[in-house]
Design a protein around this motif. Structure first.
Motif, PDB file in Angstrom:
ATOM      1  N   UNK A 119       0.842  -1.207   0.000  1.00 44.71           N
ATOM      2  CA  UNK A 119       0.000   0.000   0.000  1.00 44.71           C
ATOM      3  C   UNK A 119       0.873   1.251   0.000  1.00 44.71           C
ATOM      4  N   UNK A 120       1.943   1.204   0.805  1.00 46.97           N
ATOM      5  CA  UNK A 120       2.743   2.411   0.996  1.00 46.97           C
ATOM      6  C   UNK A 120       3.522   2.795  -0.262  1.00 46.97           C
ATOM      7  N   UNK A 121       3.558   1.915  -1.255  1.00 47.12           N
ATOM      8  CA  UNK A 121       4.310   2.242  -2.477  1.00 47.12           C
ATOM      9  C   UNK A 121       3.394   2.706  -3.612  1.00 47.12           C
ATOM     10  N   UNK A 122       2.098   2.793  -3.335  1.00 43.44           N
ATOM     11  CA  UNK A 122       1.121   3.097  -4.384  1.00 43.44           C
ATOM     12  C   UNK A 122       0.577   4.512  -4.260  1.00 43.44           C
ATOM     13  N   UNK A 123       0.461   5.175  -5.418  1.00 42.58           N
ATOM     14  CA  UNK A 123      -0.292   6.441  -5.466  1.00 42.58           C
ATOM     15  C   UNK A 123      -1.537   6.187  -6.302  1.00 42.58           C
ATOM     16  N   UNK A 124      -2.692   6.440  -5.730  1.00 43.93           N
ATOM     17  CA  UNK A 124      -3.933   6.094  -6.417  1.00 43.93           C
ATOM     18  C   UNK A 124      -4.005   6.669  -7.823  1.00 43.93           C
ATOM     19  N   UNK A 125      -3.641   7.938  -7.964  1.00 43.84           N
ATOM     20  CA  UNK A 125      -3.849   8.570  -9.279  1.00 43.84           C
ATOM     21  C   UNK A 125      -2.805   8.150 -10.317  1.00 43.84           C
ATOM     22  N   UNK A 126      -1.885   7.263  -9.926  1.00 43.25           N
ATOM     23  CA  UNK A 126      -0.942   6.712 -10.907  1.00 43.25           C
ATOM     24  C   UNK A 126      -1.108   5.200 -11.047  1.00 43.25           C
ATOM     25  N   UNK A 127      -2.246   4.694 -10.578  1.00 43.02           N
ATOM     26  CA  UNK A 127      -2.401   3.226 -10.516  1.00 43.02           C
ATOM     27  C   UNK A 127      -3.703   2.763 -11.167  1.00 43.02           C
ATOM     28  N   UNK A 128      -3.614   1.646 -11.873  1.00 46.12           N
ATOM     29  CA  UNK A 128      -4.805   0.942 -12.347  1.00 46.12           C
ATOM     30  C   UNK A 128      -4.909  -0.351 -11.544  1.00 46.12           C
ATOM     31  N   UNK A 129      -6.094  -0.652 -11.044  1.00 51.08           N
ATOM     32  CA  UNK A 129      -6.294  -1.843 -10.217  1.00 51.08           C
ATOM     33  C   UNK A 129      -7.041  -2.915 -11.017  1.00 51.08           C
ATOM     34  N   UNK A 130      -6.466  -4.094 -11.091  1.00 58.03           N
ATOM     35  CA  UNK A 130      -7.125  -5.195 -11.808  1.00 58.03           C
ATOM     36  C   UNK A 130      -7.463  -6.297 -10.807  1.00 58.03           C
ATOM     37  N   UNK A 131      -8.739  -6.554 -10.643  1.00 57.06           N
ATOM     38  CA  UNK A 131      -9.182  -7.610  -9.721  1.00 57.06           C
ATOM     39  C   UNK A 131      -9.454  -8.863 -10.538  1.00 57.06           C
TER      40      UNK A 131
END
Lengths: 422, 422
Positions: A112-124
């Motif tokens: 979590x601590x390495x992620x920035x939401x606005x630079x990430x796409x999440x694939x479930x």
């Protein structure tokens, strides 16, 4: 190009011929009747590549992201992870793939601590759509990053799942982009479906060439041009009671995740109760050379004759790093490799170990990639999938189910429901 | 605190009693005669901690470094790496440990690119002093970072090796700081010698507490307060032909490197030709929960009854991450874990899987750590080392040698010498 080699003499007798013909018949039938669908993925998934590229080009969230977070476990992560590990060093510009697999609080918090939401796409990714680990992590992501499923955030979400699954219906509710997995493709055979192709394409890998390699392997196999596969399968199937482990000894650190993919494919497919009610099972082991020469090799050499060993190496690493012409006082005995490349050293270690293991009478074969190309990777995947199908057919088991894991899931649910009542 | 549990009934009969007494006698003799020296490391290595701390306090290279590069393979890296992986998240301020193990050009080049010479201490570890992989990587480091072995750079170098080894003499030539490994401590039993203690102490870990845990385990064992160890050993030794694999199923991602340490310890120690000339061998397998429930579990449950399984879990992760009270439309069936911590989820998965495996009649035992403390880690290491010694004694093998790996080394040298002549 991949070369398949065998270091031991073994005569294919009439019984073996019969088994081979029978297994080949079953695989052809599986394909024709659609019992297993992975044979068609290399061809069919090209459409997915085209579609993903079009989608990525028109979606701002994808265009501006530098991380693809994949939430999935087992067959929903191992394949893409294996390919990402193998190709990463060749694609310095590729987007980071971050896999959320284990429901381990320390690992999840750290990621979590390495992620920035606005630079990430999440694939479930979940075939059934209700995998407890995946859905729990997904919920934690929603809470931690305050994902608004009905607002802009849904554009950075992608679901990959079976048609009509719970996850599929959930995604529909929120207009979340969804890719489906063919119903006749099991998790461990799904790497070349949307499960692997969507994240890998988004990351920037040349997935078309991977699929090309798969297409070529399927074609050769069904044209009868891959007899070595049938021979390997029949040897393994006929000797499973005496040689019940297969070690895949791979000479490159970045092949470790591939061996994990192989372990799932082999173990979950070939550990079964057969149609006569007998327990059969081939245990896969992944080892990395030359590191594990200093760990596991002793057991292979002097331990019981209960293993077959497959060596895998890459002829050309395309990396020039050389052992310099340096002599260290008193350590001159290591100078015999001076001036040689590490590429030469690691492959000579593979060859020497292979020779020493074969000399002990251990059944040894080898997979030699001329280089780590995308097409070779596609071929390698199909090679192992076909080998698994053939071996399963010869063992008279259902290669594609996994009934054994259901009991644990039931006990898990019971534990929580009971706890809640108290 | 660690609790050791067993899920199956098994009666210790007279023969087993005899084997246990005999093995205990052998281990006591090994210790008294100095045949194996690892029993004394927890006590003896405290001096090393003191010395390393004093050295670090007076050495500017160490004081200003942020990376400890460890060049070593097999027993020279696996132990420290295991402990680093386990404790890293508890020590956000610890110096980075970077392990150079495999002679893989891609991996080495990638790691080179993350190092700044003036912020790094390099530790070369080789028991024999002439391990080909380690020395080749060391030479590449010297060339790449232009290390001046007779100038200031030697202050950022440390050697760890046997007394009088080639590496020891080399270090003497240049006045490089050296720590020695007791002659009667083999690589795979050396984690609590200078091999593990020096890099871990320099990184900033509380190695004293790790050693304390080891001291306590040794004391309990030789006081006869660890009968469970003898019972486990005798069960494994007596059933090795039917149950020739032991799966260590560990529930936390950061335990993966510990399972690799266990694989080396177990495989290299217990895969041997016994004193009657028979090949014996127990094959170790490391699995990580819950990930590998989606990979390997099917084989354990429905495959042949050829495995024992040890579950390992940590009661308290000391991490509060919770599965939020979120209901996803159509995926309500996963809500039974809402509001629970991931700590609870992963441990419930462990318990449920353990129960399902035990129900199948697989011999199951468990190692339960109350938390991931330094003393627990020290105890765990000694637990596995003692178990290995006992099992080896019961199998009538030499637990501490590894003659099987020599042939490959000879073939390797021959390959290069032959090539040079052409």
């Amino acid at each position: 190009m991949i070369t398949y080699e065998r270091d031991f003499e073994w005569q294919v007798d009439d019984d073996a011929e019969m088994l081979m013909a029978e297994a080949m018949g079953r695989v052809v039938e599986e394909r024709e009747k659609g019992i297993a669908g992975y044979y068609n993925l290399p061809e069919d998934s090209k459409m997915i590549v085209t579609e993903v590229n079009a989608y990525a080009g028109s979606n701002d969230a994808v265009k501006s992201c530098d991380t693809i977070a994949v939430i999935g476990i087992g067959g929903s992560s191992l394949g893409a992870k294996a390919i990402d590990s193998m190709l990463r060093h060749k694609y310095p510009e590729a987007r980071r793939l971050l896999f959320f697999e284990n429901p381990d609080p320390v690992e999840i918090s750290q990621k979590f601590s390495t992620i920035k939401k606005d630079r990430t796409v999440f694939i479930v990714i979940s075939k059934s759509g209700s995998t407890i680990e995946t859905m729990s992590i997904f919920k934690a992501l929603i809470a931690h990053f305050d994902l608004d499923l009905d607002g802009e955030d849904r554009k950075r979400l992608i679901a990959i799942t079976d048609e009509n699954s719970a996850l599929c219906h959930f995604a529909d509710c929120h207009g979340i982009k969804t890719y489906t997995i063919p119903h006749n493709v099991g998790g461990r055979f799904s790497v070349l479906s949307a499960v692997g192709i969507v994240p890998l394409t988004l990351a920037g890998y040349d997935t078309c060439s991977i699929l090309d390699g798969g297409v070529a392997m399927v074609r050769r196999f069904f044209n009868g041009e891959a007899e070595h596969l049938l021979i390997k399968a029949v040897f393994i199937a006929r000797h499973w009671e005496s040689h019940r482990m297969n070690v895949l000894f791979s000479y490159a650190t970045f092949l470790e995740d591939f061996t994990k993919w192989y372990v799932q494919l082999w173990g979950e497919s070939l550990g079964k109760i057969d149609r006569c009610g007998n327990r059969v099972g081939l245990t896969p082991l992944g080892q990395i050379g030359s590191v594990d020469q200093h760990s596991f090799l002793q057991l292979i050499i002097e331990g019981p004759r209960d293993k077959t060993v497959t060596f895998m190496k890459i002829e050309n690493f395309e990396n020039p790093l050389t052992i310099p012409e340096i002599t260290l006082e008193n350590i001159e005995k290591t100078d015999f490799v001076n001036g040689r490349t590490f590429n030469e050293l690691i492959n000579a270690e593979c060859d020497a170990t292979r020779e020493s293991v074969a000399q002990q009478g251990v059944p040894v074969d080898a997979i030699v990639l001329d280089r780590l190309s995308e097409t070779n990777i596609g071929e390698l995947i199909l090679y192992y999938e076909l080998l698994t199908s053939l071996t399963g057919a010869m063992l008279h088991i259902n290669t594609y189910d996994q009934p054994g894991v259901e009991l644990g899931k039931k006990i898990l649910a019971k534990k929580f429901h009971k706890a809640k009542k108290i």
